[in-house]
Write a protein that holds these residues in place. Structure first.
Motif, PDB file in Angstrom:
ATOM      1  N   UNK A  87      16.737  17.575 -15.079  1.00  0.00           N
ATOM      2  CA  UNK A  87      16.510  16.682 -13.937  1.00  0.00           C
ATOM      3  C   UNK A  87      15.692  17.379 -12.859  1.00  0.00           C
ATOM      4  N   UNK A  88      14.787  16.631 -12.265  1.00  0.00           N
ATOM      5  CA  UNK A  88      14.165  17.019 -11.010  1.00  0.00           C
ATOM      6  C   UNK A  88      14.928  16.315  -9.898  1.00  0.00           C
ATOM      7  N   UNK A  89      15.469  17.071  -8.967  1.00  0.00           N
ATOM      8  CA  UNK A  89      16.170  16.530  -7.802  1.00  0.00           C
ATOM      9  C   UNK A  89      15.235  16.622  -6.612  1.00  0.00           C
ATOM     10  N   UNK A  90      14.980  15.485  -5.968  1.00  0.00           N
ATOM     11  CA  UNK A  90      13.979  15.436  -4.902  1.00  0.00           C
ATOM     12  C   UNK A  90      14.656  15.320  -3.540  1.00  0.00           C
TER      13      UNK A  90
ATOM     14  N   UNK B 225      16.002  11.096  -6.566  1.00  0.00           N
ATOM     15  CA  UNK B 225      15.647  11.484  -5.210  1.00  0.00           C
ATOM     16  C   UNK B 225      16.428  10.706  -4.169  1.00  0.00           C
ATOM     17  N   UNK B 226      16.499  11.290  -2.993  1.00  0.00           N
ATOM     18  CA  UNK B 226      17.317  10.762  -1.906  1.00  0.00           C
ATOM     19  C   UNK B 226      16.457  10.621  -0.644  1.00  0.00           C
ATOM     20  N   UNK B 227      16.553   9.452   0.007  1.00  0.00           N
ATOM     21  CA  UNK B 227      15.787   9.219   1.228  1.00  0.00           C
ATOM     22  C   UNK B 227      14.289   9.301   0.870  1.00  0.00           C
ATOM     23  N   UNK B 228      13.530  10.179   1.518  1.00  0.00           N
ATOM     24  CA  UNK B 228      12.121  10.370   1.131  1.00  0.00           C
ATOM     25  C   UNK B 228      12.019  10.623  -0.369  1.00  0.00           C
TER      26      UNK B 228
END
Length: 222
Positions: free
Chosen positions: A29-32, A115-118
């Motif tokens: 996973x890429x976590x943004x 991703x979260x928010x932005x």
């Protein structure tokens, strides 16, 4: 093993990234990040997915404007984050996301992005503008409605708070209308940032349910 590594994007830019989880994990996973940088919360999120058996990477997307950014969840932090975000072209951010995906060394079918928010908006953009992911999830991505005409190249799941002052219900309705088959969940009494235990808007039941749904989505698709 948790560590910070250096990535190189296709334009030669180098950026740091936090990594966690087994190097030989079959899925990745890429976590943004939010607009607050790869801070304690984002590292905790990455560690949580690593504990579920994923190889995880969280790229420091603000490195193009300022390195080592970790902002507080206050008004000063919000303004600084907004200023840094505005200083970085969206296409440059996507190059950094692709560099993170490639560093995971998994086939796209076994690589997800969340991703979260932005970062929720970036996850949507990555799903639509790259072919590097087998599944994508966005939590309270405020810019998704403005780009709802984009077509994702992989399955996408979205999560929004129903009392989010930054993302009106009309925006969520517009996304649903543009993508009637998209998995979109909303949470009563949940505002912006409801998934972050370090923010005043944290909603534990909504965060737990959204995380359960996110894990099930990735489990099914990656």
């Amino acid at each position: 093993m948790n560590q910070t590594i250096t990535l190189t994007a296709s334009d030669g830019h180098t950026l740091s990234a936090y990594t966690a989880g087994p190097a030989n994990a079959p899925r990745a996973l890429v976590v943004v990040q939010e607009i607050f940088g790869v801070n304690h919360h984002i590292r905790t999120v990455a560690d949580g997915f690593a504990a579920e058996g994923y190889r995880v990477i969280a790229p420091a997307l603000f490195d193009r404007a300022q390195r080592g950014v970790e902002l507080a969840y206050d008004q000063e932090g919000v303004q600084k984050g907004l200023d840094l975000r505005a200083a970085i072209p969206p296409e440059a951010t996507l190059r950094d996301i692709v560099a993170a995906a490639h560093a995971l060394r998994r086939e796209p079918a076994h690589t997800g992005i969340i991703g979260y928010c932005w970062g929720g908006t970036i996850a949507w953009q990555a799903a639509c503008r790259t072919d590097d992911f087998g599944a994508a999830i966005g939590w309270y991505g405020g810019g998704i409605a403005a780009e709802r005409t984009l077509q994702p190249h992989c399955p996408v799941e979205l999560h929004f708070g129903e009392t989010d002052s930054a993302i009106p219900l009309s925006d969520i309705a517009a996304i649903r209308a543009a993508h009637p088959d998209l998995a979109i969940y909303t949470y009563p009494d949940a505002g912006h940032g409801f998934g972050c235990s370090e923010r005043g808007s944290f909603n534990a039941p909504a965060a737990a349910l959204a995380r359960t749904r996110s894990l099930a989505f990735f489990d099914r698709l990656l």
